[in-house]
Enzyme design. Structure first.
Site, PDB file in Angstrom:
ATOM      1  CB  CYS A  52      52.592  29.056  23.366  1.00  0.00           C
ATOM      2  SG  CYS A  52      53.420  27.648  22.632  1.00  0.00           S
TER       3      CYS A  52
ATOM      4  CG  ASN B 115      53.520  23.681  25.326  1.00  0.00           C
ATOM      5  OD1 ASN B 115      52.475  24.216  24.976  1.00  0.00           O
ATOM      6  ND2 ASN B 115      54.703  24.234  25.132  1.00  0.00           N
TER       7      ASN B 115
ATOM      8  CG  HIS C 138      52.282  28.627  27.362  1.00  0.00           C
ATOM      9  ND1 HIS C 138      51.399  27.657  26.930  1.00  0.00           N
ATOM     10  CD2 HIS C 138      53.476  28.360  26.764  1.00  0.00           C
ATOM     11  CE1 HIS C 138      52.035  26.849  26.102  1.00  0.00           C
ATOM     12  NE2 HIS C 138      53.282  27.246  25.986  1.00  0.00           N
TER      13      HIS C 138
HETATM   14  O1  UT7 Z   1      55.792  26.666  24.519  1.00  0.00           O
HETATM   15  C1  UT7 Z   1      57.043  26.940  23.951  1.00  0.00           C
HETATM   16  C2  UT7 Z   1      57.859  25.687  23.737  1.00  0.00           C
HETATM   17  N1  UT7 Z   1      58.384  25.209  24.972  1.00  0.00           N
HETATM   18  C3  UT7 Z   1      59.692  25.142  25.199  1.00  0.00           C
HETATM   19  O2  UT7 Z   1      60.491  25.501  24.402  1.00  0.00           O
HETATM   20  C4  UT7 Z   1      60.174  24.583  26.501  1.00  0.00           C
HETATM   21  C5  UT7 Z   1      61.386  25.317  27.016  1.00  0.00           C
HETATM   22  N2  UT7 Z   1      62.516  24.465  27.338  1.00  0.00           N
HETATM   23  C6  UT7 Z   1      62.455  23.379  28.181  1.00  0.00           C
HETATM   24  O3  UT7 Z   1      61.392  23.046  28.687  1.00  0.00           O
HETATM   25  C7  UT7 Z   1      63.724  22.633  28.505  1.00  0.00           C
HETATM   26  O4  UT7 Z   1      64.810  23.339  27.976  1.00  0.00           O
HETATM   27  C8  UT7 Z   1      63.723  21.168  27.960  1.00  0.00           C
HETATM   28  C9  UT7 Z   1      62.737  20.323  28.756  1.00  0.00           C
HETATM   29  C10 UT7 Z   1      63.356  21.131  26.490  1.00  0.00           C
HETATM   30  C11 UT7 Z   1      65.096  20.546  28.141  1.00  0.00           C
HETATM   31  O5  UT7 Z   1      65.444  20.502  29.524  1.00  0.00           O
HETATM   32  P1  UT7 Z   1      66.903  20.876  29.998  1.00  0.00           P
HETATM   33  O6  UT7 Z   1      66.958  20.705  31.463  1.00  0.00           O
HETATM   34  O7  UT7 Z   1      67.190  22.239  29.440  1.00  0.00           O
HETATM   35  O8  UT7 Z   1      67.788  19.725  29.358  1.00  0.00           O
HETATM   36  P2  UT7 Z   1      68.972  19.893  28.319  1.00  0.00           P
HETATM   37  O9  UT7 Z   1      68.436  20.293  26.972  1.00  0.00           O
HETATM   38  O10 UT7 Z   1      70.040  20.749  28.943  1.00  0.00           O
HETATM   39  O11 UT7 Z   1      69.524  18.438  28.211  1.00  0.00           O
HETATM   40  C12 UT7 Z   1      70.255  17.841  29.289  1.00  0.00           C
HETATM   41  C13 UT7 Z   1      70.595  16.433  28.890  1.00  0.00           C
HETATM   42  C14 UT7 Z   1      71.208  16.302  27.508  1.00  0.00           C
HETATM   43  O12 UT7 Z   1      72.136  15.228  27.553  1.00  0.00           O
HETATM   44  P3  UT7 Z   1      73.710  15.536  27.604  1.00  0.00           P
HETATM   45  O13 UT7 Z   1      73.997  16.307  26.339  1.00  0.00           O
HETATM   46  O14 UT7 Z   1      73.895  16.360  28.841  1.00  0.00           O
HETATM   47  O15 UT7 Z   1      74.312  14.183  27.658  1.00  0.00           O
HETATM   48  C15 UT7 Z   1      70.061  15.860  26.634  1.00  0.00           C
HETATM   49  O16 UT7 Z   1      70.453  15.090  25.522  1.00  0.00           O
HETATM   50  O17 UT7 Z   1      69.378  15.672  28.846  1.00  0.00           O
HETATM   51  C16 UT7 Z   1      69.268  15.028  27.585  1.00  0.00           C
HETATM   52  N3  UT7 Z   1      67.862  14.933  27.236  1.00  0.00           N
HETATM   53  C17 UT7 Z   1      67.089  13.904  27.595  1.00  0.00           C
HETATM   54  N4  UT7 Z   1      67.350  12.779  28.289  1.00  0.00           N
HETATM   55  C18 UT7 Z   1      66.344  11.917  28.505  1.00  0.00           C
HETATM   56  C19 UT7 Z   1      67.113  15.849  26.532  1.00  0.00           C
HETATM   57  N5  UT7 Z   1      65.857  15.394  26.443  1.00  0.00           N
HETATM   58  C20 UT7 Z   1      65.816  14.191  27.091  1.00  0.00           C
HETATM   59  C21 UT7 Z   1      64.802  13.243  27.336  1.00  0.00           C
HETATM   60  N6  UT7 Z   1      65.118  12.119  28.048  1.00  0.00           N
HETATM   61  N7  UT7 Z   1      63.530  13.412  26.903  1.00  0.00           N
END
Ligand code: UT7
Length: 340
Positions: free
Chosen positions: A113, A294, A264
């Site tokens: 990216c 993204n 980005h």
């Molecule tokens: O350009 C480089 C690539 N970009 C990135 O890597 C993006 C950077 N990271 C992020 O944007 C965020 O970390 C994410 C959007 C990927 C994840 O958001 P988060 O607030 O860090 O959520 P999390 O991974 O802590 O997940 C929280 C909960 C989990 O459930 P439990 O384990 O607490 O029950 C996940 O399973 O949300 C759940 N979850 C979802 N629920 C509904 C994860 N994705 C989803 C989803 N819909 N799409």
């Protein structure tokens, strides 16, 4: 005038996939995705579209805006992690053929990216020493074709598209870079290489025929993106704000003097956190990921083109373009638009 962005262009495929569309087949919702990322929908390449076709379309628009003919282009750099072929022939060569840039060298650059800023810096070096020639710098991606569409924590984040700029220089060889008020920082942290990965590649040895010792044909591997979201999020906030602040310091500018930041577009919450750290109002950050998601290396040039065409990026504005991505990589350029 020196080294200058002469024109911008972008292309987003007409097909749009909303969060609600994804929620039909995955345990997710528009509410969750929007509140955690700022994304409502993304563009998805359709039949007949590919990274090279989108790149060529964005480049055509950039050349038109610049008033530059294909024969004037001396270099084409395509920043992409999703080339049409993996990895050769390069997407840049395909674009060169599609556009008829008969005098251009062409290569792909892979810095995920952050790739567009890396590519811009390569092209800046080129036009600095070959001032008569123009360079096409393109970020283009078809990320939706390497996603695991059953993984709700990664597939919701990405979209397809392309952005391009034409670079030119009217100073004698080597002079422009001595006069410029622009600066670029490029960086990497290979220890974070596990945070974002694409399956496949040549790191695994092929199975060997035990009788002959000759390698056997490799089993096909689906290209798929894996992501450790939390780690990437923390890295992104840290590096985007540090690179932007470091650039300002190097150029003797205060961050509050910046007119616009083109960061980005990975997650709206990342950009909000960077704005807080830099003590800048969010309005200074270009935000389009609500409808583009993204688009990796395409995200910064798409943003630039949108801002130019909306009349929101005017000559003389102090801007920073800053990205981060798999590798891990990061890169930022400070410039007074449109001079580099
Ligand atoms: O350009 C480089 C690539 N970009 C990135 O890597 C993006 C950077 N990271 C992020 O944007 C965020 O970390 C994410 C959007 C990927 C994840 O958001 P988060 O607030 O860090 O959520 P999390 O991974 O802590 O997940 C929280 C909960 C989990 O459930 P439990 O384990 O607490 O029950 C996940 O399973 O949300 C759940 N979850 C979802 N629920 C509904 C994860 N994705 C989803 C989803 N819909 N799409």
């Amino acid at each position: 005038m020196g080294i200058r962005i002469l024109g911008t262009g972008s292309y987003l495929p007409p097909k749009v996939v909303t969060n609600d569309d994804i929620a039909h087949s995955l345990d997710t919702s528009d509410e969750w995705i929007y509140s955690h990322t700022g994304i409502h929908s993304r563009h998805v390449a359709g039949d007949g579209e590919s990274t090279s076709s989108m790149a060529a379309e964005a480049a055509r628009k950039a050349m038109e805006a610049a008033g530059v003919q294909p024969e004037e282009i001396g270099l084409i750099v395509v920043a992409t992690s999703t080339p049409d072929y993996n990895p050769f022939p390069s997407t840049a060569c395909l674009v060169q053929g599609l556009l008829g840039c008969v005098n251009a060298g062409a290569f792909d650059l892979q810095a995920a990216c952050a790739g567009f800023v890396y590519a811009l810096e390569q092209a800046r070096g080129f036009v600095n020493f070959y001032p008569g020639k123009k360079a096409l710098v393109i970020g283009a991606e078809t990320l939706t074709r390497i996603l695991d569409w059953s993984d709700r924590s990664s597939c919701i984040l990405f979209g397809d598209g392309a952005g391009a700029v034409v670079l030119g220089n009217d100073e004698p060889p080597g002079v422009a870079s001595l006069k410029t008020k622009a600066h670029t920082l490029l960086g990497a942290d290979g220890n974070g290489s596990g945070f974002i990965q694409r399956t496949g590649g040549t790191r695994m040895a092929l199975p060997i025929n035990a009788d002959t010792g000759v390698p056997l044909k490799a089993a096909p591997v689906l290209p798929e993106l894996t992501l450790q979201g939390h780690d990437v999020f923390a890295f992104a906030v840290r590096t985007l704000s540090k690179v932007s602040r470091d650039l300002c310091e190097l150029l003797g500018t205060k961050p509050e003097e910046l007119d616009r930041v083109f960061a980005h577009q990975a997650n709206g919450r990342i950009i909000e956190a960077v704005a807080r750290r830099m003590k800048l109002p969010l309005e200074k950050f270009w935000l389009n990921l609500e409808t583009t998601a993204n688009t990796s290396a395409a995200s910064i040039p798409i943003s630039l083109d949108q801002a130019v065409r909306a009349g929101e990026l005017k000559d003389g504005m102090k801007i920073v373009m800053v990205g981060f991505g798999a590798g891990l990589t990061y890169a930022g350029t400070y410039c007074t638009w449109p001079n580099l």
